[in-house]
Design an enzyme around this catalytic site. Structure first.
Site, PDB file in Angstrom:
ATOM      1  CB  SER A   1      64.239   8.093 -43.735  1.00  0.00           C
ATOM      2  OG  SER A   1      65.189   7.574 -42.843  1.00  0.00           O
TER       3      SER A   1
ATOM      4  CD  GLU B   1      66.879   0.499 -45.187  1.00  0.00           C
ATOM      5  OE1 GLU B   1      65.760   0.938 -44.836  1.00  0.00           O
ATOM      6  OE2 GLU B   1      67.681   1.158 -45.845  1.00  0.00           O
TER       7      GLU B   1
ATOM      8  CG  ASP C   1      67.907   1.860 -42.277  1.00  0.00           C
ATOM      9  OD1 ASP C   1      68.726   0.953 -42.032  1.00  0.00           O
ATOM     10  OD2 ASP C   1      68.097   2.733 -43.148  1.00  0.00           O
TER      11      ASP C   1
ATOM     12  CE  LYS D   1      65.237   4.178 -43.843  1.00  0.00           C
ATOM     13  NZ  LYS D   1      65.925   3.923 -45.137  1.00  0.00           N
ATOM     14  CG  LEU D   2      60.045   4.511 -36.732  1.00  0.00           C
ATOM     15  CD1 LEU D   2      59.547   3.896 -35.419  1.00  0.00           C
ATOM     16  CD2 LEU D   2      59.852   6.025 -36.733  1.00  0.00           C
ATOM     17  CE  LYS D   3      68.009   6.183 -41.382  1.00  0.00           C
ATOM     18  NZ  LYS D   3      68.723   5.229 -42.267  1.00  0.00           N
TER      19      LYS D   3
ATOM     20  CE  LYS E   1      70.096   4.262 -49.348  1.00  0.00           C
ATOM     21  NZ  LYS E   1      70.867   4.200 -48.072  1.00  0.00           N
TER      22      LYS E   1
ATOM     23  CG  ASP F   1      70.811   0.844 -47.478  1.00  0.00           C
ATOM     24  OD1 ASP F   1      71.489   1.017 -48.498  1.00  0.00           O
ATOM     25  OD2 ASP F   1      70.495   1.811 -46.733  1.00  0.00           O
TER      26      ASP F   1
ATOM     27  N   GLY G   1      67.262   6.564 -50.284  1.00  0.00           N
ATOM     28  CA  GLY G   1      67.613   7.972 -50.419  1.00  0.00           C
ATOM     29  C   GLY G   1      68.844   8.273 -49.590  1.00  0.00           C
TER      30      GLY G   1
HETATM   31  C1  NPQ Z   1      69.685   4.791 -45.327  1.00  0.00           C
HETATM   32  N1  NPQ Z   1      69.132   7.164 -45.830  1.00  0.00           N
HETATM   33  O1  NPQ Z   1      68.700   4.352 -45.867  1.00  0.00           O
HETATM   34  C2  NPQ Z   1      70.174   6.216 -45.540  1.00  0.00           C
HETATM   35  C3  NPQ Z   1      71.122   6.581 -44.543  1.00  0.00           C
HETATM   36  C4  NPQ Z   1      71.848   7.854 -44.732  1.00  0.00           C
HETATM   37  C5  NPQ Z   1      67.135   8.509 -45.866  1.00  0.00           C
HETATM   38  O2  NPQ Z   1      67.586   6.982 -44.211  1.00  0.00           O
HETATM   39  C6  NPQ Z   1      75.054  11.548 -45.680  1.00  0.00           C
HETATM   40  C7  NPQ Z   1      75.514  10.451 -46.354  1.00  0.00           C
HETATM   41  C8  NPQ Z   1      73.911  11.468 -44.982  1.00  0.00           C
HETATM   42  C9  NPQ Z   1      74.857   9.260 -46.290  1.00  0.00           C
HETATM   43  C10 NPQ Z   1      72.054  10.142 -44.177  1.00  0.00           C
HETATM   44  C11 NPQ Z   1      67.969   7.479 -45.217  1.00  0.00           C
HETATM   45  C12 NPQ Z   1      73.210  10.266 -44.913  1.00  0.00           C
HETATM   46  C13 NPQ Z   1      73.692   9.153 -45.567  1.00  0.00           C
HETATM   47  C14 NPQ Z   1      71.396   8.952 -44.107  1.00  0.00           C
HETATM   48  C15 NPQ Z   1      73.006   7.945 -45.470  1.00  0.00           C
HETATM   49  O3  NPQ Z   1      70.351   4.042 -44.648  1.00  0.00           O
HETATM   50 MG    MG Z   2      69.287   2.197 -45.003  1.00  0.00          MG
END
Ligand code: NPQ
Ligand code: MG
Length: 370
Positions: A135, A214, A189, A161-163, A263, A239, A291
């Site tokens: 991610s 996502e 995402d 995966k790009l935010k 998750k 998600d 994750g």
């Molecule tokens: C997601 N994770 O899929 C989450 C978002 C995320 C790896 O993109 C602290 C608590 C830090 C919750 C960082 C990834 C976090 C968090 C990212 C949730 O949306």
């Molecule tokens: Mg997500």
């Protein structure tokens, strides 16, 4: 088993680089680690809640309070406990799934260690290693993003995966698709950053052959996800919305989501995650393992979960060095784009207690049976 004590360890783990999403920017991972002490041995769990209630309503201080005042006392007074009974014991508390999950996981860890069974064995894992994705946070500039993505490609990650968020979507996606070529697995995402007013903009995602988008809309808004899924060809994946199996099945039936991010922490634990996995397999819906910037402790359990047969897409089960220079356990190292599923009893990893001390945000809190 009889639960003798619960230890709440609060640690702040430095990140190798800031991680920015549509809901904020993290520079360290503040995490709650729980040790259960029982008459058959110890077990460990990691809480996925973040510092602030900005990804979910839960957050780490809130989880600690719920454990201190409600979950801990009930568990310590329960007499004979098995992991499969923890959810029923906690059902009197509404919600607070991340707080419940960490306790159930620690109890399961103790239980499985005592009978020399791994999480993977208990879950019914089908594989000894899992395909890994990564991610990638929102970057300051597109060149900086491409540099980071190139690093992950060189390391062997099998999916990017790009935010994204309004103002950081089509341009970075186009640039990364160009860098990766047409066949690479690429998904995005939004962490709830859009509304249906963005529909015409979101349609343009279809030009980039994405695996999925996502969680474009807020978690309670299943209806808008149904509408979007009917209007674009990019698959919609939920998600944040997926807090239990019933909501997931309802969202699937309504056509809001055709792929599910599982998750365990967000759903109250690995047993509920297993139930959702089984239901999705029955429905023919693909799932993948999300994750939450877990340390090696939480990562170990996720990797075991991701080894189940229904997990057909690479997960956000990245190597330790994606997030941490030093991990709380032995590090997870990427080999040919995959992580090995731990085989030792319970989570299969060992918490480095000296790091719990070095990274402590406050003294350990111990809850004991009265
Ligand atoms: C997601 N994770 O899929 C989450 C978002 C995320 C790896 O993109 C602290 C608590 C830090 C919750 C960082 C990834 C976090 C968090 C990212 C949730 O949306
Ligand atoms: Mg997500």
């Amino acid at each position: 088993m009889k639960i003798l004590a619960l230890e709440l360890h609060r640690v702040a783990v430095p990140l190798v680089r800031p991680f920015e999403t549509s809901f904020g920017r993290q520079i360290e991972r503040q995490v709650l680690i729980v040790r259960v002490r029982t008459d058959i041995g110890d077990g460990w769990g990691e809480c996925v809640a973040g510092t602030d209630p900005v990804y979910s309503s839960e957050y780490v201080d809130g989880c600690e309070a719920v454990i201190r005042h409600y979950l801990g006392p009930v568990l310590l007074a329960a007499g004979d406990v098995v992991a499969e009974g923890v959810a029923a014991l906690f059902a009197f508390v509404i919600g607070h799934r991340m707080a419940k999950a960490v306790i159930e996981t620690a109890v399961l860890d103790a239980q499985l260690r005592a009978v020399d069974t791994s999480f993977a064995g208990y879950f019914g894992a089908a594989r000894t290693e899992v395909d890994c994705g990564v991610s990638v946070g929102i970057a300051p500039t597109i060149p900086a993003l491409l540099e980071e993505v190139s690093l992950y490609v060189a390391q062997g990650y099998r999916r990017i995966k790009l935010k994204i968020r309004p103002g950081w979507d089509l341009e970075p996606i186009a640039a990364v698709r160009e860098l990766l070529g047409p066949d690479a697995l690429l998904q995005v995402d939004a962490n709830t950053a859009y509304t249906l007013l963005d529909l015409d903009h979101l349609r343009r995602l279809d030009d980039y052959d994405l695996l999925l988008i996502e969680q474009p809309f807020v978690e309670d808004d299943i209806r808008s996800h149904v509408f979007l899924a009917g209007a674009i060809s990019t698959p919609v994946c939920l998600d944040e919305s997926i807090v239990n199996t019933e909501i997931a099945l309802d969202a699937i039936d309504r056509g809001a989501t055709s792929i599910i991010n599982i998750k365990a922490g967000r759903m109250g634990g690995y047993l509920e995650a297993l139930a959702l996995h089984d239901a999705c397999v029955e429905q023919g819906v693909s799932v993948w393992c999300g994750g939450m910037l877990e340390t090696g402790l939480g990562r170990a359990a996720n990797v075991a979960l991701a080894a189940l047969p229904g997990f057909t897409l690479p997960g956000d089960t990245s190597a330790s060095d994606r997030y941490f220079a030093e991990d709380l356990t032995e590090p997870f190292v990427l080999r040919d784009g995959r992580l090995a599923v731990p085989t030792g009893p319970g989570s299969g990893v060992k918490v480095r207690e000296e790091l719990l001390g070095a990274w402590a945000q406050r003294p350990v809190e111990v809850l004991r049976a009265v």
